[in-house]
Design a protein around this motif. Structure first.
Motif, PDB file in Angstrom:
ATOM      1  N   TRP A  90    -160.729 111.936  58.494  1.00  0.00           N
ATOM      2  CA  TRP A  90    -160.572 110.487  58.357  1.00  0.00           C
ATOM      3  C   TRP A  90    -161.467 109.938  57.242  1.00  0.00           C
ATOM      4  O   TRP A  90    -161.074 109.027  56.514  1.00  0.00           O
ATOM      5  N   GLN A  91    -162.665 110.496  57.092  1.00  0.00           N
ATOM      6  CA  GLN A  91    -163.551 110.042  56.027  1.00  0.00           C
ATOM      7  C   GLN A  91    -162.931 110.255  54.655  1.00  0.00           C
ATOM      8  O   GLN A  91    -163.131 109.455  53.731  1.00  0.00           O
ATOM      9  N   ALA A  92    -162.156 111.339  54.505  1.00  0.00           N
ATOM     10  CA  ALA A  92    -161.490 111.602  53.227  1.00  0.00           C
ATOM     11  C   ALA A  92    -160.265 110.719  53.051  1.00  0.00           C
ATOM     12  O   ALA A  92    -159.958 110.271  51.938  1.00  0.00           O
ATOM     13  N   ILE A  93    -159.543 110.456  54.164  1.00  0.00           N
ATOM     14  CA  ILE A  93    -158.293 109.694  54.103  1.00  0.00           C
ATOM     15  C   ILE A  93    -158.538 108.186  54.025  1.00  0.00           C
ATOM     16  O   ILE A  93    -157.761 107.447  53.420  1.00  0.00           O
ATOM     17  N   LYS A  94    -159.637 107.724  54.616  1.00  0.00           N
ATOM     18  CA  LYS A  94    -159.892 106.284  54.777  1.00  0.00           C
ATOM     19  C   LYS A  94    -159.731 105.464  53.502  1.00  0.00           C
ATOM     20  O   LYS A  94    -159.113 104.395  53.529  1.00  0.00           O
ATOM     21  N   PRO A  95    -160.233 105.910  52.333  1.00  0.00           N
ATOM     22  CA  PRO A  95    -160.049 105.088  51.117  1.00  0.00           C
ATOM     23  C   PRO A  95    -158.579 104.936  50.720  1.00  0.00           C
ATOM     24  O   PRO A  95    -158.245 104.045  49.940  1.00  0.00           O
ATOM     25  N   LYS A 124    -155.994 104.776  53.102  1.00  0.00           N
ATOM     26  CA  LYS A 124    -155.278 104.576  54.377  1.00  0.00           C
ATOM     27  C   LYS A 124    -153.958 103.822  54.185  1.00  0.00           C
ATOM     28  O   LYS A 124    -152.987 104.084  54.891  1.00  0.00           O
ATOM     29  N   LEU A 125    -153.899 102.883  53.214  1.00  0.00           N
ATOM     30  CA  LEU A 125    -152.647 102.168  52.955  1.00  0.00           C
ATOM     31  C   LEU A 125    -151.570 103.133  52.456  1.00  0.00           C
ATOM     32  O   LEU A 125    -150.411 103.051  52.867  1.00  0.00           O
ATOM     33  N   HIS A 126    -151.952 104.046  51.590  1.00  0.00           N
ATOM     34  CA  HIS A 126    -150.999 105.028  51.082  1.00  0.00           C
ATOM     35  C   HIS A 126    -150.466 105.901  52.227  1.00  0.00           C
ATOM     36  O   HIS A 126    -149.265 106.218  52.268  1.00  0.00           O
ATOM     37  N   TYR A 127    -151.353 106.292  53.134  1.00  0.00           N
ATOM     38  CA  TYR A 127    -150.934 107.149  54.248  1.00  0.00           C
ATOM     39  C   TYR A 127    -150.047 106.376  55.232  1.00  0.00           C
ATOM     40  O   TYR A 127    -149.127 106.943  55.821  1.00  0.00           O
ATOM     41  N   PHE A 128    -150.330 105.083  55.383  1.00  0.00           N
ATOM     42  CA  PHE A 128    -149.470 104.250  56.232  1.00  0.00           C
ATOM     43  C   PHE A 128    -148.058 104.171  55.640  1.00  0.00           C
ATOM     44  O   PHE A 128    -147.062 104.298  56.356  1.00  0.00           O
ATOM     45  N   ARG A 147    -150.215 109.612  44.693  1.00  0.00           N
ATOM     46  CA  ARG A 147    -151.328 108.732  44.326  1.00  0.00           C
ATOM     47  C   ARG A 147    -152.521 108.829  45.267  1.00  0.00           C
ATOM     48  O   ARG A 147    -153.523 108.153  45.070  1.00  0.00           O
ATOM     49  N   SER A 148    -152.412 109.660  46.284  1.00  0.00           N
ATOM     50  CA  SER A 148    -153.511 109.743  47.260  1.00  0.00           C
ATOM     51  C   SER A 148    -153.901 111.182  47.608  1.00  0.00           C
ATOM     52  O   SER A 148    -155.095 111.516  47.597  1.00  0.00           O
ATOM     53  N   GLU A 149    -152.936 112.032  47.886  1.00  0.00           N
ATOM     54  CA  GLU A 149    -153.259 113.361  48.418  1.00  0.00           C
ATOM     55  C   GLU A 149    -154.140 114.207  47.494  1.00  0.00           C
ATOM     56  O   GLU A 149    -155.065 114.875  47.978  1.00  0.00           O
ATOM     57  N   PRO A 150    -153.902 114.250  46.164  1.00  0.00           N
ATOM     58  CA  PRO A 150    -154.797 115.054  45.321  1.00  0.00           C
ATOM     59  C   PRO A 150    -156.255 114.634  45.431  1.00  0.00           C
ATOM     60  O   PRO A 150    -157.161 115.479  45.405  1.00  0.00           O
TER      61      PRO A 150
END
Length: 580
Positions: free
Chosen positions: A10-15, A17-21, A86-89
């Motif tokens: 979550w610490q890596a994903i949090k910045p 989070k909109l992209h993951y949503f 735009r997020s996963e890399p």
């Protein structure tokens, strides 16, 4: 120390989070796609039983529903693709950086106690585990779960009783499968730990491949590896396979019970004229799709739990406590004078292995001190505690009147240049390896240090000169060449304290002379405080002082000429032995 793999991710994903949503919206919205297709077929089937006017109207609705669902489905997944790249890399970058940074802060003892191959295998397992985790969430579990919910709810359009039956059956099916899958996770964890152990053994063998060559032990090592696979890895993997097979058999039985019940019930409704032909097609298509998606959901859930077991096994590498010997308020060391003082120092590796007890030693700024003693006397340990590789039991070590416990470890080590006995280089160019002593050094500075280390002539004979790759751990170079690179590093670093730990050991006479010439250049520098540990006592003859250690105690100290005059001196005995 990270407590939970989920909080770590979550610490890596949090910045982002909109992209993951946005990415998760695609499978959620897409879960209506099957329902829309099946309902379009129902409208189409019912349209054929009506008048021409209604036929064209219902046909238009069916086509509009089908095409609309297709367009929405495609658009949502393309938007998801954009959010993904735009997020996963950057999330992977964060995971790799934080994992590596955490591990590199472990204590020196941790790396003494653990296979490098096992550590690397688990670091790789963390990023692989994240990829598997997100692939399951995004492409498998979330779509299947949402599709099951939508399809079950859709049955209420035709029959409330059918909807209730399917809902209850799905809940029972899920509970049974989930409880068994949790057990599968435990079994899978043991299998993964065994796999990491196998890779650790492989890494150890590859690291020591020249020992396998020289001792002709490849066959024996292969047999050892095969026994580990046969006795540990394969039994644990077979246990995983068997339990997974058991889950699938139980799932097959439950699936057949559900399918048989639905078929008989829908035939009953058709005989009672309670449903249209379109309803019949809709229920059959929905039920078949539902059972297929539910079964896929359970299979993917098993895969997910198994992969999370792998990830948790890999993640265990980040759950060791960091033995941080720096105080929270530690400051950077700033040296004006590089004097070194050991005050009543006691140290042990374990309760039964006391190395130093009440050791006191003072080394003046600019003094050149040699440390000698038989093997196990504590010479290398003295260097280890000076570099804060290990924490003291009691006492203090002062450098320039600063307690090393009050300063940061990195700032301490920046003020010390170490030439160790075992030189392990990076699989990089000679230029990069020498520049490790000073990262911002120019090429001219690196070449000047190489000349001072009697290395420049050898380098210029190479086809690629300073750009020559040295091989893993520097295996393409001889021992003397590696040690001269270490000397060049130390010269380039130009730290106020220089430690030579057996810097000319196990070398031929010519190479030793070349290295000794380089060391003598540093000895002549009055700005250096030097501690030299040497097996060959001849290299210490011109030291300001020689200290003799025995069982962690200073038993003698003085100049070379004075020590050899004492007939009872241990130093004299060692000197006479080397003369023989």
């Amino acid at each position: 120390m990270y407590k939970s793999v989920y909080s770590f991710l979550w610490q890596a994903i949090k910045p982002y989070k909109l992209h993951y949503f946005i990415m998760l919206l695609a499978p959620i919205v897409g879960s209506f796609y099957l329902f829309a297709n099946n309902y379009a077929l129902k409208l189409l089937a019912d349209a054929f039983g009506k008048s021409d006017h209604h036929f064209h109207s219902d046909l238009a609705k069916a086509i509009a529903l089908f095409l609309g669902a297709q367009i929405i489905h495609s658009v949502m997944w393309r938007v998801s693709n954009i959010a993904e790249w735009r997020s996963e890399p950057f999330v992977r970058q964060s995971i790799i950086n934080r994992s590596y940074d955490h591990v590199q802060h472990y204590s020196y003892k941790f790396f003494q106690d653990n296979y490098a191959g096992s550590v690397l295998s688990k670091l790789k397992g963390i990023i692989d585990g994240y990829d598997n985790f997100w692939a399951q969430m995004h492409h498998e579990l979330t779509p299947r779960t949402c599709e099951v919910i939508v399809l079950i709810s859709a049955l209420a359009i035709v029959s409330t009783h059918l909807f209730i039956f399917m809902a209850i059956w799905c809940i029972v099916f899920f509970i049974i499968m989930f409880s068994m899958s949790k057990r599968l996770s435990t079994i899978s964890f043991a299998e993964t730990e065994s796999k990491h152990s196998i890779f650790a053994k492989l890494s150890d063998n590859l690291t020591n491949i020249f020992s396998l060559f020289s001792f002709a032990s490849r066959k024996q090592e292969l047999q050892t590896l095969d026994r580990s696979l046969q006795d540990d890895f394969i039994p644990k993997q077979m246990k995983t396979y068997r339990y997974s097979f058991k889950i699938q058999v139980i799932g097959d039985v439950l699936y057949l019970v559900m399918l048989t019940t639905v078929f008989f019930y829908i035939i009953k409704l058709r005989n009672e004229n309670s449903v249209t032909t379109g309803d019949l097609i809709f229920v059959l298509m929905t039920t078949l799709a539902l059972s297929d998606r539910l079964w896929q959901m359970i299979i993917k859930m098993q895969d997910f739990i198994r992969e999370m077991g792998d990830l948790k096994s890999s993640f265990s590498i980040l759950q060791h406590p960091i033995d941080n010997i720096d105080k929270p308020n530690a400051i950077d060391m700033k040296l004006k004078k590089a004097s070194i003082t050991f005050k009543d120092v006691s140290f042990s590796y374990s309760k039964d292995n006391l190395i130093f007890e009440g050791l006191s030693l003072n080394i003046k700024n600019g003094e050149k001190v040699g440390i000698v003693g038989i093997s196990g006397a504590g010479k290398s340990t003295l260097v280890g505690i000076l570099l804060k590789q290990f924490a003291l039991n009691s006492g203090k070590i002062l450098i320039g009147n600063q307690d090393i416990n009050d300063v940061t470890t990195d700032s301490l080590r920046r003020n010390i240049a170490l030439i160790p006995q075992d030189i392990l280089l990076f699989h990089r160019s000679i230029m990069e390896n020498i520049r490790y002593g000073k990262f911002d050094a120019s090429d001219d500075e690196v070449q000047r240090a190489a000349k001072m280390a009697n290395l420049d002539h050898f380098i210029n004979q190479l086809p690629n000169k300073y750009d020559t790759l040295v091989g893993e751990r520097g295996v393409k170079l001889s021992g003397g060449q590696r040690q001269r690179i270490a000397i060049a590093r130390a010269i380039l670093k130009n730290a106020p304290i220089l430690i030579l730990d057996e810097a000319s050991s196990s070398l031929d006479t010519k190479t030793e002379q070349l290295i000794q010439q380089s060391i003598n250049l540093m000895l002549e520098n009055k700005n250096f405080t030097i501690i030299a540990i040497a097996h060959r006592l001849s290299t210490l003859k011109h030291m300001d002082r020689i200290i003799v250690l025995d069982n962690g105690r200073i038993i003698e100290q003085g100049k070379h000429d004075d020590l050899i005059q004492n007939p009872k001196s241990l130093y004299k005995k060692l000197w006479e032995m080397q003369k023989i």
